[in-house]
Design an enzyme around this catalytic site. Structure first.
Site, PDB file in Angstrom:
ATOM      1  N   GLU A 196      11.373  -4.260  -2.360  1.00  0.00           N
ATOM      2  CA  GLU A 196       9.995  -3.918  -2.772  1.00  0.00           C
ATOM      3  C   GLU A 196       9.910  -2.484  -3.271  1.00  0.00           C
ATOM      4  O   GLU A 196      10.443  -1.552  -2.656  1.00  0.00           O
ATOM      5  CB  GLU A 196       9.026  -4.104  -1.594  1.00  0.00           C
ATOM      6  CG  GLU A 196       7.593  -3.679  -1.979  1.00  0.00           C
ATOM      7  CD  GLU A 196       6.506  -4.068  -0.994  1.00  0.00           C
ATOM      8  OE1 GLU A 196       6.807  -4.716   0.027  1.00  0.00           O
ATOM      9  OE2 GLU A 196       5.343  -3.704  -1.267  1.00  0.00           O
ATOM     10  N   ASP A 228       6.272 -12.908   8.686  1.00  0.00           N
ATOM     11  CA  ASP A 228       6.532 -11.478   8.881  1.00  0.00           C
ATOM     12  C   ASP A 228       6.413 -11.104  10.350  1.00  0.00           C
ATOM     13  O   ASP A 228       5.462 -11.502  11.023  1.00  0.00           O
ATOM     14  CB  ASP A 228       5.462 -10.675   8.120  1.00  0.00           C
ATOM     15  CG  ASP A 228       6.043  -9.832   7.011  1.00  0.00           C
ATOM     16  OD1 ASP A 228       7.272  -9.586   7.014  1.00  0.00           O
ATOM     17  OD2 ASP A 228       5.266  -9.420   6.137  1.00  0.00           O
TER      18      ASP A 228
END
Ligand code: KIV
Length: 271
Positions: free
Chosen positions: A188, A89
């Site tokens: 998400e 990330d």
């Protein structure tokens, strides 16, 4: 001529192959060498997520996570694995300012960790950055819907995609990031019908990876500590596949009791 067959690490391109073959993509997060080594055989990719700020460090959001923290944990995950693609990330503040900033920091992540891809949060407005990175050799995973780094502008960790406008915007985000060359997109915290519609969109080359999204996605990801039952509070989309918190507590209680009573260390534990 003899041939040496060596197993090689999965790459970003292998995720596209799995999507094409209709094979579900299996993913979990990991931040440590030992947990990553357990996941390696079972996961197609392992995400070194910036959720490590909340899970490992007890932060309230992912915003304080630094590039240095991501690099140290990604190095650990790389040391613990041989097979799975490792995706790292990009933390808040490391890629938003410009395409150049994103490339310099993504290149640093790939150079210093040996990981195979980076992940960046954000939709259509980051498409140009995604294309810039991909053209320069950085495999990019997108992340749309509930993007935790935008917690302050979203007004909390809120499920996305409600209403016609919400659905249209998410569709546009997915298409823009995919057309820019992302090999996969994390969906998400998106209402199921919208996540399903994105997953079913045949114009998307990128594999869809769901978390609180839809079983129709090309793959699924969860935060390891949540699914193992280590985290005390988890969102509805998490299924606890284990109850490690209780097991660790019981083990620590037994250890404390045995030290107190003098039963540990026993003869077999001493030289
Ligand atoms: O940081 C993270 O762990 C993530 C996953 C929840 C997808 O982004």
């Amino acid at each position: 001529m003899s041939q040496v067959v060596t197993s090689r690490r999965l790459r970003a391109i292998d995720m596209a192959a799995r999507k094409a073959e209709g094979r579900k993509i299996i993913a979990l997060t990991a931040y440590h060498a030992h947990t990553a080594s357990i996941l390696d055989e079972h996961c197609d990719f392992i995400l070194v997520g910036d959720s490590l700020g909340m899970v490992m460090h007890g932060m309230e959001t992912t915003l304080p996570v630094t590039l240095e923290m991501m690099i140290v944990q990604a190095q650990a995950v790389m040391r613990g694995t041989k097979r799975a693609l490792v995706v790292v990330d990009m933390p808040f503040g490391s890629y938003e300012a410009s395409r150049e900033q994103a490339f310099m920091n993504a290149a640093r992540v790939l150079k210093e960790t040996g990981a195979g891809a980076i992940k960046m949060e954000g939709g259509a407005r980051f498409a140009e950055t995604v294309a810039f990175l991909v053209e320069r050799g950085v495999p990019v995973m997108g992340h749309i819907g509930l993007t935790p780094q935008s917690v302050n502008t979203m007004g909390g960790f809120k499920v996305q995609g409600r209403g016609e406008d919400g659905q249209r915007r998410l569709m546009e985000d997915a298409r823009a990031i995919s057309q820019a060359g992302a090999f996969a997109i994390v969906l998400e915290g998106i209402v199921e019908p919208v996540a399903r519609a994105i997953a079913a969109d045949r114009s998307l080359a990128a594999a869809t990876i769901g978390i609180g999204a839809s079983s129709e996605c090309d793959g699924q990801i969860l935060v390891l500590e949540d699914m193992l039952g280590l985290s005390d509070r988890v969102p509805k989309f998490v299924k606890r596949f284990g109850s490690l918190r209780g097991q660790i507590e019981a083990a620590v209680r037994d250890y404390a009791e045995e030290v107190r009573s003098g039963r540990f260390p026993a003869e077999e534990n001493t030289y």
